[in-house]
Structure formats: structure tokens, C-alpha cells
Design a protein around this motif. Sequence first.
Motif, PDB file in Angstrom:
ATOM      1  N   VAL A 104       0.837  -1.209   0.000  1.00  0.00           N
ATOM      2  CA  VAL A 104       0.000   0.000   0.000  1.00  0.00           C
ATOM      3  C   VAL A 104       0.867   1.252   0.000  1.00  0.00           C
ATOM      4  CG1 VAL A 104      -1.687   1.298   1.341  1.00  0.00           C
ATOM      5  CG2 VAL A 104      -1.938  -1.172   1.099  1.00  0.00           C
ATOM      6  N   GLU A 105       1.900   1.255   0.814  1.00  0.00           N
ATOM      7  CA  GLU A 105       2.801   2.417   0.855  1.00  0.00           C
ATOM      8  C   GLU A 105       3.531   2.593  -0.476  1.00  0.00           C
ATOM      9  OE1 GLU A 105       6.571   4.075   3.523  1.00  0.00           O
ATOM     10  OE2 GLU A 105       5.394   2.337   4.190  1.00  0.00           O
ATOM     11  N   THR A 106       3.892   1.489  -1.113  1.00  0.00           N
ATOM     12  CA  THR A 106       4.566   1.577  -2.413  1.00  0.00           C
ATOM     13  C   THR A 106       3.642   2.146  -3.479  1.00  0.00           C
ATOM     14  OG1 THR A 106       5.911  -0.336  -1.805  1.00  0.00           O
ATOM     15  CG2 THR A 106       5.853   0.262  -4.123  1.00  0.00           C
ATOM     16  N   LEU A 107       2.378   1.746  -3.475  1.00  0.00           N
ATOM     17  CA  LEU A 107       1.421   2.287  -4.447  1.00  0.00           C
ATOM     18  C   LEU A 107       1.194   3.783  -4.232  1.00  0.00           C
ATOM     19  CD1 LEU A 107      -1.231  -0.580  -4.563  1.00  0.00           C
ATOM     20  CD2 LEU A 107       0.419   0.019  -6.332  1.00  0.00           C
ATOM     21  N   ASN A 108       1.114   4.196  -2.982  1.00  0.00           N
ATOM     22  CA  ASN A 108       0.961   5.632  -2.714  1.00  0.00           C
ATOM     23  C   ASN A 108       2.190   6.411  -3.165  1.00  0.00           C
ATOM     24  OD1 ASN A 108      -1.559   5.172  -1.547  1.00  0.00           O
ATOM     25  ND2 ASN A 108      -0.693   4.870   0.489  1.00  0.00           N
ATOM     26  N   LYS A 109       3.363   5.828  -2.968  1.00  0.00           N
ATOM     27  CA  LYS A 109       4.591   6.487  -3.409  1.00  0.00           C
ATOM     28  C   LYS A 109       4.646   6.561  -4.935  1.00  0.00           C
ATOM     29  CE  LYS A 109       8.297   8.008  -1.111  1.00  0.00           C
ATOM     30  NZ  LYS A 109       8.242   8.766   0.162  1.00  0.00           N
ATOM     31  N   LYS A 111       2.096   6.819  -6.917  1.00  0.00           N
ATOM     32  CA  LYS A 111       1.189   7.889  -7.344  1.00  0.00           C
ATOM     33  C   LYS A 111       1.849   9.257  -7.203  1.00  0.00           C
ATOM     34  CE  LYS A 111      -3.113   5.468  -6.254  1.00  0.00           C
ATOM     35  NZ  LYS A 111      -4.342   5.469  -5.395  1.00  0.00           N
ATOM     36  N   ILE A 112       2.621   9.437  -6.138  1.00  0.00           N
ATOM     37  CA  ILE A 112       3.304  10.724  -5.951  1.00  0.00           C
ATOM     38  C   ILE A 112       4.328  10.956  -7.060  1.00  0.00           C
ATOM     39  CG2 ILE A 112       4.831  12.003  -4.405  1.00  0.00           C
ATOM     40  CD1 ILE A 112       3.438  10.582  -2.065  1.00  0.00           C
ATOM     41  N   GLN A 114       4.142   9.701  -9.964  1.00  0.00           N
ATOM     42  CA  GLN A 114       3.448   9.573 -11.251  1.00  0.00           C
ATOM     43  C   GLN A 114       4.053   8.447 -12.100  1.00  0.00           C
ATOM     44  OE1 GLN A 114       3.436  13.380 -13.185  1.00  0.00           O
ATOM     45  NE2 GLN A 114       2.257  14.375 -11.557  1.00  0.00           N
ATOM     46  N   HIS A 128      11.691   0.070  -3.280  1.00  0.00           N
ATOM     47  CA  HIS A 128      10.941   0.665  -2.172  1.00  0.00           C
ATOM     48  C   HIS A 128      10.313  -0.412  -1.286  1.00  0.00           C
ATOM     49  CE1 HIS A 128       7.722   2.954  -0.135  1.00  0.00           C
ATOM     50  NE2 HIS A 128       8.603   3.932  -0.174  1.00  0.00           N
TER      51      HIS A 128
END
Length: 235
Positions: A104-109, A111-112, A114, A128
Motif C-alpha cells: 500500500v505504501e509503495t502504491l501511494n509512493k 502515485k506521488i 506519477q 521501495h
Amino acid sequence: MAGRSTDRKSRVKDPKSGGTEQNETAGFTLPDSLPCSEIDFPVLIKRRPRASWKEIIDESNKWHKQLEEYNESKQEPVPRPPFLKTETDYIKNEVFVQLIPALVETLNKAKIWQAFTREKCFFNGIDHIVQVLWNNNPRYPRRKDSDLHLFNMPWVRATLKKNPRPLYPKSWLWTEEYAATLIQKTVRQYFVQKQDEVQEMREFWKKLEVERRVPDMEFNPFLAKAFASSSHIKK
């Protein structure tokens, strides 16, 4: 004219007479038993169809299942020791607890950074995930305080000294057509090598290679028997 007036007067009802009629209807009560209730109406008797063996077996299985569930509910649950836990319990309670938050943290990163829209992005998802899992290892709680970057970890530095990473990843150098060709080639190779005939042929060539590397294989039956199994062959 006189006749018409008399007709109108006859049509008008006397309010006193109406009140007496209402009192009479209010005092009327139904009898306890009506004649229709004393009649015995014929009852249609439906013939019950004969039960088939399938219905009898299903009903019996259902009854036995209910009986087993009742017996299991009465028994006290026996706790299993740690060494009898299955692989599913270990993955659910030990692996996914740490892996899912890291994903989950990797997916959010991503997105940041792009990474989903850019063709060439500096962010590396695998690096990551490794960084998050290493810093959040429950066996080493002190790592959370330091929160080291991947390339600052001692074991990563030692590995990169022996096997340095190229400057640019292959995803930056390959075109989409070339990458698609390699992916299709790998998938076809996997499905071909998965066939039994191909597996048998590969095992034959591996054993033949072992016999060539070990000259005493032909004259020593014990050595030949030891190397007959595929577990002793380098894959």
C-alpha cells in the motif's frame, strides 16, 4: 301544485323514526352458530407422491450433517501447537501482515512520483518494497528509528560492490516492441518446458552431463545410483 307539495313532504324522512331504526339494528346480535357452519364440507385428499431414493439419501445426509455439527459444537476446541500450523496460517498471520502495508505504501509512493503515467520514472517499486520491509522487520524493532534508505544499508552496499547495478534499467533502454517480444518468448518457453516429454528430455541431458563430468560414474555402481536422482543434479 298541491299534489306535488304532498309528495315532497312524504319523501322527507322523520328524524325520530331514523333514530329508532338505528337502535333496533344496534341491538341485533348474530346467533352463536350459523347454519352454514354446521355443514361438513368435503375435504380434498391429495395423494402424496412416492419419495425417490435421491430424496431419501439427501434427507439422510442432511440429518447426519446436522448431527455432526451439533457434536462439534459441544466439543471444546483444542489449541494447535505452533509446529502444527499450516502454511496458510503462516502466510496469513506472518507474511501478509507485513507485506500488505508495504504494498500500500509503495502504491501511494508511485502515485506521488506519477509512475503510472510516465514511461520513464526514477521511482523503483521493488527497491521501495525492500526498503520498507527491511526497516519494518518485527524481529529488529530498532531499525524503525534509523529508517535507512536502501542504498545506505550495509548489505546493499556490499552486494553492489560485488555486482554493480547498471546506470540505466532495462525498462529505460528497451522499446515496447522489444519488451513485448521478450515477454512473449519467456511465456512460450515456460509452457513448452512444462510438458512431460520436454521435462524428460531435459533430465536425460542433465544426467548425461553429470556422467561426463564424473569419469568414475561408469565403473562405480554406488556413485551411479547416488546421481540417478535429479536431486543431485545441478539445475
